[in-house]
Motif scaffolding. Sequence first.
Motif, PDB file in Angstrom:
ATOM      1  N   ALA A  95      41.312  48.558  36.506  1.00 47.46           N
ATOM      2  CA  ALA A  95      41.566  49.984  36.361  1.00 47.46           C
ATOM      3  C   ALA A  95      41.502  50.693  37.712  1.00 47.46           C
ATOM      4  N   CYS A  96      40.560  50.301  38.543  1.00 46.28           N
ATOM      5  CA  CYS A  96      40.417  50.934  39.855  1.00 46.28           C
ATOM      6  C   CYS A  96      41.580  50.597  40.773  1.00 46.28           C
ATOM      7  N   LEU A 161      32.822  52.375  40.622  1.00 44.61           N
ATOM      8  CA  LEU A 161      33.615  51.505  41.490  1.00 44.61           C
ATOM      9  C   LEU A 161      34.717  52.275  42.199  1.00 44.61           C
ATOM     10  N   ARG A 162      35.290  53.253  41.541  1.00 43.10           N
ATOM     11  CA  ARG A 162      36.324  54.061  42.197  1.00 43.10           C
ATOM     12  C   ARG A 162      35.758  54.761  43.417  1.00 43.10           C
ATOM     13  N   GLY A 198      29.077  47.185  46.039  1.00 41.99           N
ATOM     14  CA  GLY A 198      29.331  48.096  44.933  1.00 41.99           C
ATOM     15  C   GLY A 198      29.538  47.375  43.624  1.00 41.99           C
ATOM     16  N   VAL A 199      30.267  46.254  43.660  1.00 36.95           N
ATOM     17  CA  VAL A 199      30.480  45.459  42.443  1.00 36.95           C
ATOM     18  C   VAL A 199      29.151  44.940  41.918  1.00 36.95           C
ATOM     19  N   ALA A 200      28.284  44.476  42.833  1.00 40.29           N
ATOM     20  CA  ALA A 200      26.972  43.977  42.414  1.00 40.29           C
ATOM     21  C   ALA A 200      26.132  45.080  41.793  1.00 40.29           C
ATOM     22  N   ALA A 201      26.156  46.264  42.390  1.00 43.48           N
ATOM     23  CA  ALA A 201      25.375  47.383  41.849  1.00 43.48           C
ATOM     24  C   ALA A 201      25.844  47.758  40.450  1.00 43.48           C
ATOM     25  N   VAL A 202      27.156  47.818  40.261  1.00 47.96           N
ATOM     26  CA  VAL A 202      27.698  48.153  38.941  1.00 47.96           C
ATOM     27  C   VAL A 202      27.394  47.038  37.943  1.00 47.96           C
TER      28      VAL A 202
END
Length: 280
Positions: A95-96, A161-162, A198-202
């Motif tokens: 989506a991003c 993520l965006r 960021g991917v890891a945090a999400v």
Amino acid sequence: MSVSIARKKAGRQAGIYVAAAVLAVFVLGPVFWLVTTSLKPRSEVFSSPPRFLPSDITFANYADVLTTDTMLFFANSVIVCLGTTVMCLAFALLACFTLTRTGTRGRKPILVGVLVSQLLPQAVLLVPLYRAADTLGLLNSRFGLMVAFMTFTLPVAIWLLRGFLMGIPMELEEAARMDGLSEFGAYWRVIVPLAKPGVAAVGIYVFFMAWQDFMYSLVFLTDESKRTLPLGVLSLIGSHTIEWGQLMAVSALLLVPILLVFTFAQRYFIAGITAGAVKG
């Protein structure tokens, strides 16, 4: 004058430390009580006056709850939460790509819709989700529960993520395309790896949200062999008695995966949250 300023600074620092200590006691106090209660013999759980530390540490409560059923519930929770995390990250990254790397029209209305969807209480979605899952044959299945979890984790994942991906320079993607990669290939092979914090945090956020869920699991799962660990706690709450020691032991087991995930992924989580706070 400098002495007065130094005293004021020392006073502010002391106030900050005191406030942090009070907050730590407020947050960690229930966890401390949970762990100590799980280590108490049954006779000390309701002792008066209450004992903060057990006189004789016992692991009998853990031995009582570490049964085949509990291990099955634990495995179900791990499968569902990891599956939800993987699917949510995959769909959020796709989506991003549209929302950050292409000139697709209507991006703002889509983002507003994603944000507005988070204003609805999760309980409001239970009935329509239940009927949709029943129609699609997804009731009483782990996959159906993963899809249900994504209704409240995917919008947040897309939004977070965006904000992180928008901070990665487009020049990097353009350079990758000049080297022969397609638009999506440059995004997936260059931009996404750079967004690893960021991917890891999400991913950690999604895992936490799915791990602690009780309401959706209770509604969507009816077969006892497919229950998650939070539902397993129900078996310790009877009509007339509650096994508090065993209940606290199961609750302590629920904390273990969260502590392990956060311990090993802490630097990614902090880096992702910090970057996401200043980018977008």
